[in-house]
Structures are given as C-alpha cells and as structure tokens.
Scaffold this active site. Structure first.
Site, PDB file in Angstrom:
ATOM      1  N   LYS A 140       0.828  -1.291  -0.104  1.00  8.28           N
ATOM      2  CA  LYS A 140       0.190  -0.121  -0.217  1.00  8.28           C
ATOM      3  C   LYS A 140       1.075   1.383  -0.114  1.00  8.28           C
ATOM      4  O   LYS A 140       0.512   2.121  -0.543  1.00  8.28           O
ATOM      5  CB  LYS A 140      -0.900   0.119   1.018  1.00  8.28           C
ATOM      6  CG  LYS A 140      -2.013  -0.880   1.085  1.00  8.28           C
ATOM      7  CD  LYS A 140      -3.187  -0.809   2.366  1.00  8.28           C
ATOM      8  CE  LYS A 140      -4.046  -1.964   2.512  1.00  8.28           C
ATOM      9  NZ  LYS A 140      -4.920  -1.618   3.491  1.00  8.28           N
ATOM     10  N   LYS A 147      -4.966 -11.662  -6.763  1.00  4.70           N
ATOM     11  CA  LYS A 147      -6.177 -11.813  -5.887  1.00  4.70           C
ATOM     12  C   LYS A 147      -7.364 -10.561  -6.477  1.00  4.70           C
ATOM     13  O   LYS A 147      -6.880  -9.700  -6.832  1.00  4.70           O
ATOM     14  CB  LYS A 147      -5.749 -11.748  -4.568  1.00  4.70           C
ATOM     15  CG  LYS A 147      -5.588 -10.325  -4.103  1.00  4.70           C
ATOM     16  CD  LYS A 147      -5.475 -10.367  -2.507  1.00  4.70           C
ATOM     17  CE  LYS A 147      -5.244  -8.667  -2.272  1.00  4.70           C
ATOM     18  NZ  LYS A 147      -5.120  -8.534  -0.826  1.00  4.70           N
ATOM     19  N   LYS A 190     -10.221  -4.750  -4.518  1.00  5.27           N
ATOM     20  CA  LYS A 190     -10.897  -3.254  -5.030  1.00  5.27           C
ATOM     21  C   LYS A 190      -9.565  -2.436  -5.659  1.00  5.27           C
ATOM     22  O   LYS A 190      -9.740  -1.579  -6.693  1.00  5.27           O
ATOM     23  CB  LYS A 190     -11.220  -2.410  -3.874  1.00  5.27           C
ATOM     24  CG  LYS A 190     -12.611  -2.617  -3.420  1.00  5.27           C
ATOM     25  CD  LYS A 190     -13.812  -2.161  -3.795  1.00  5.27           C
ATOM     26  CE  LYS A 190     -14.905  -2.696  -3.148  1.00  5.27           C
ATOM     27  NZ  LYS A 190     -16.324  -1.980  -3.894  1.00  5.27           N
TER      28      LYS A 190
HETATM   29  P1  TYM Z   1     -10.364  -6.389   4.096  1.00  2.00           P
HETATM   30  O1  TYM Z   1     -11.475  -5.314   4.593  1.00  2.00           O
HETATM   31  O2  TYM Z   1      -9.435  -6.069   3.260  1.00  2.00           O
HETATM   32  O3  TYM Z   1     -11.187  -7.695   3.581  1.00  2.00           O
HETATM   33  C1  TYM Z   1     -12.226  -8.150   4.648  1.00  2.00           C
HETATM   34  C2  TYM Z   1     -11.963  -9.710   4.478  1.00  2.00           C
HETATM   35  O4  TYM Z   1     -11.930 -10.167   3.257  1.00  2.00           O
HETATM   36  C3  TYM Z   1     -10.828 -10.957   2.909  1.00  2.00           C
HETATM   37  N1  TYM Z   1     -10.462 -10.921   1.426  1.00  2.00           N
HETATM   38  C4  TYM Z   1     -10.296 -12.076   0.514  1.00  2.00           C
HETATM   39  N2  TYM Z   1     -10.486 -13.375   0.822  1.00  2.00           N
HETATM   40  C5  TYM Z   1     -10.329 -14.114  -0.313  1.00  2.00           C
HETATM   41  N3  TYM Z   1      -9.975 -13.841  -1.658  1.00  2.00           N
HETATM   42  C6  TYM Z   1      -9.661 -12.422  -1.853  1.00  2.00           C
HETATM   43  N4  TYM Z   1      -9.573 -12.103  -3.085  1.00  2.00           N
HETATM   44  C7  TYM Z   1      -9.943 -11.605  -0.441  1.00  2.00           C
HETATM   45  N5  TYM Z   1     -10.063 -10.128  -0.621  1.00  2.00           N
HETATM   46  C8  TYM Z   1     -10.057  -9.795   0.700  1.00  2.00           C
HETATM   47  C9  TYM Z   1      -9.691 -10.726   3.574  1.00  2.00           C
HETATM   48  O5  TYM Z   1      -8.720 -11.327   3.968  1.00  2.00           O
HETATM   49  C10 TYM Z   1     -10.687 -10.310   4.988  1.00  2.00           C
HETATM   50  O6  TYM Z   1     -10.492 -11.192   5.940  1.00  2.00           O
HETATM   51  N6  TYM Z   1      -7.266  -5.832   8.021  1.00  2.00           N
HETATM   52  C11 TYM Z   1      -8.415  -6.387   7.489  1.00  2.00           C
HETATM   53  C12 TYM Z   1      -9.473  -5.915   8.438  1.00  2.00           C
HETATM   54  C13 TYM Z   1      -9.383  -6.129  10.121  1.00  2.00           C
HETATM   55  C14 TYM Z   1      -9.282  -7.172  10.636  1.00  2.00           C
HETATM   56  C15 TYM Z   1      -9.113  -6.970  12.098  1.00  2.00           C
HETATM   57  C16 TYM Z   1      -9.506  -8.706  10.592  1.00  2.00           C
HETATM   58  C17 TYM Z   1      -9.171  -4.908  10.882  1.00  2.00           C
HETATM   59  N7  TYM Z   1      -9.079  -5.666  12.216  1.00  2.00           N
HETATM   60  C18 TYM Z   1      -9.041  -8.005  13.079  1.00  2.00           C
HETATM   61  C19 TYM Z   1      -9.502  -9.452  11.483  1.00  2.00           C
HETATM   62  C20 TYM Z   1      -9.169  -9.166  12.670  1.00  2.00           C
HETATM   63  C21 TYM Z   1      -8.782  -5.919   6.315  1.00  2.00           C
HETATM   64  O7  TYM Z   1      -8.394  -4.846   5.597  1.00  2.00           O
HETATM   65  O8  TYM Z   1      -9.691  -6.688   5.653  1.00  2.00           O
END
Ligand code: TYM
Length: 332
Positions: free
Chosen positions: A112, A195, A198
C-alpha cells in the site's frame, strides 16, 4: 464457546466476492458455533484519506451488507470499531511493544505504501497491523476468520500476545488464523494470477456484490480462462477455470469433483453460463436485503449501538487488565 473475532473495511460501494467467499461467509457459519464478534473497521479505513460523509455512509453500508449476508445480531456481536475506544487504547500499548523493523516487514503495508509513494503514506498506515493486533487481543479471540492476505497480521498478533504475556504475565489468548483452504484467495476474473481486490482489479475482473446482477453475469461470462477445453480443477495450469470452479462450488455446495463430472465433455461456455445464473441468484436477494437495511437506518444504528455495548463490556475488561499489568497508576 470458543470466541472468534474479525473485521472488514467500510469500502466505497460494495463488498466484493473475495470478501464474501474468503471471510464473511465463514463469519455467518461461525456465529452458530462460536461466541462471535464482527466489526466494521472505520479506524483502519482512515489510514487512507477518506471523505467524512462517504466514510459515514460506507460504514452503514458495510453493516447493512453484513446483515444481508446473514449475520444475525441475536447470534453474534456486530459493531463499529470507533464505537469502542479501547481499540485505540490497546493499540498504543501494542505500538510500544512492536519493533520498527518488525512493522516494516508487513507485506500489505509495503504494497500500500508503494502504491501511495512511500513519502506520502501515513504513519497510521504503518501501524495499521498493530491496531489489528489490538482488535483481536481485546476480545481474547481464539480464532480469526480471514482470507489468506491477512495471515501475516494474525501471525504478528500471536507474536505480540506472546511477547506481552512473557513480559507482564499471562494476559492475552494467543489466537489462530481461521482460513479455509478452498476460499483463502479468490482471484481476479480477468487476471487469475492476482487476488480479486478493489485496488488492483480492473472493473471487469472484480465482482462487486451490489452491482446490477446482469452486469455481474456478464463479467462471469467474459472471465479469462485458458486455451485448453477440459473443465478440471488445476490451480497451477488452469487458474481461471479453477477459480470459477471454486466460486461455483462454494455458492452452490456442490463439490469440485461433482462439478468436474457434471461438465465432462462440455465447453467452458456452458460452465460460465450456469455460474452466471448461480451468481444472479446469489446477488439478487443480497442486494434487496442490503437495501432494506439501508432504508431503515434507525434499526441499523440501534443494532450497532447494542453491538458496541456488548463489545465494550468485553474490551474494557481486557484493557483494564493490560493497563494494570503494564503498571499504569489506577485513576481513583
Ligand atoms: P479487508 O476489509 O481488506 O477484507 C475483509 C476480508 O476479506 C478477505 N479478502 C479475501 N479473501 C479471499 N480472496 C480475496 N480475493 C479476498 N480479498 C479480501 C480478507 O482477507 C479479509 O478477511 N485488515 C483487515 C480488517 C481487519 C481485521 C481486524 C480482520 C481489521 N481488524 C481484526 C481480522 C481481525 C482488512 O483490511 O480486511
């Protein structure tokens, strides 16, 4: 009941299929067997500049989508991260336990930051994973249901939990990632070597759950495959078809083996046409339910208020223990 915790960012527009299959779908299942805490991570969202009005709207939109996907406020605790101030408070302590180099090794940060230009990236983006550590440890979560891209952050959480426990005495549960192999990484429909996301996907490669169902069907039909003709799961040599089979299998419950059999001797077009139909059947009611929650913001906000109250009770207790262990003088 063992406890799970996870979070999702309030992104503009809509969740994508990777979010749903990689994470949210598991959240829905786990609320039946676990003490489940799920949140919309608005504190994390501002590590990248956000328009305040949009952020507020996207936070509601995220909560509405989670409910539409099947989270039930009677079976889980659904809340907004900024409603629970303990997240930022514990994050501070965790910041002070994390090495600079250790934080610098987080691959998501590196990606990022590179995208924004290292000079422009905020310090918040740098400490983003440490806030996530606090999110997880506050709830003494045993497992963290996420996609593969979050594994490193859960590993950091384990390291910091052990470090804190080692230095100050047993305080935090050391959590495990809960990542289902089949759906750990859903790929871009146009470029199955990356993957679905967005930020990296082109519009045609990205399935937004709230898009017009017909547009979604079209994207499925124009997914990139390969020049072979056999419908077979082979992530190495046939990543495009394998991705479609994964999506198909997860949405319908048919196993990959059953699908391979069903499409023996058939062309890629047949698989895509059927999957497009499966997708329409999935997103159509999802959109309707999301809209229903959005049309009734009072109900939505009251669900989130109750969730925050339940979350705070747990978070405050953990934070108090951590404060005591660290040696902060109790306020009289
Ligand atoms: P975020 O908002 O980017 O994504 C949410 C969840 O979606 C999963 N994900 C995917 N899984 C499979 N294939 C894909 N192409 C794909 N794209 C996204 C992500 O792995 C995620 O589980 N940092 C985290 C949010 C967060 C969090 C936490 C998660 C903040 N605090 C505490 C767990 C525990 C994030 O940005 O997810």
């Amino acid at each position: 009941r063992p406890r799970v915790l996870s979070g999702i960012q309030p992104t503009a527009g809509s969740f994508h299929l990777g979010n749903y299959l990689g994470a949210v779908r598991q959240w829905v299942a786990l609320q039946e067997t676990h003490d489940a805490f799920y949140m919309v991570v608005d504190l994390h969202a501002i590590t990248i500049p956000q328009d305040p009005k949009d952020l507020r709207a996207n936070t509601r939109l995220a909560a509405a989508q989670l409910l539409a996907a099947g989270l039930d406020p009677d079976r889980c605790t659904l809340f907004v991260q900024s409603h629970v101030p303990e997240h930022a408070q514990l994050a501070w302590i965790m910041n002070c336990l994390t090495g600079f180099g250790e934080a610098g090794r987080m691959t998501q940060f590196k990606d990022k930051a590179a995208k924004q230009g290292a000079e422009r990236a905020s310090v918040g983006l740098f400490t983003y994973p440490i806030l996530q550590v606090a999110d997880i440890l506050l709830y003494q979560a045993h497992e963290v249901p996420v996609g593969e891209d979050q594994r490193q952050h859960v590993e950091l959480t384990r390291d910091l939990a052990e470090r804190f426990n080692g230095r100050f005495g047993q305080t935090f549960t050391v959590p495990k990632p809960y990542i289902l192999r089949e759906t750990a990484k859903i790929y871009d429909l146009q470029d199955p070597s990356i993957k679905m996301s967005k930020s990296a996907s082109t519009p045609k490669g990205l399935i937004n759950l709230l898009d017009e169902p017909k547009a979604t069907a079209k994207k499925v039909k124009s997914a990139v495959t390969d020049t072979d003709t056999v419908i077979r799961y082979d992530a190495e040599d046939k990543p495009g078809i394998s991705n479609l089979l994964t999506i198909y299998s997860t949405l319908t419950g048919e196993t990959i083996g059953e699908l391979e059999e069903k499409y023996t001797g058939k062309m890629y077009g047949a698989l895509k046409t059927d999957l497009a139909e499966v997708m329409i059947e999935f997103v159509t009611p999802f959109r309707e339910r999301t809209q229903q929650y959005l049309d009734d913001p009072e109900t939505l906000d009251s669900i989130l208020a109750k969730g925050a109250e339940k979350a705070r009770a747990v978070a405050a207790e953990t934070l108090a223990q951590a404060y005591e262990k660290v040696g902060f003088l109790p306020a009289k």
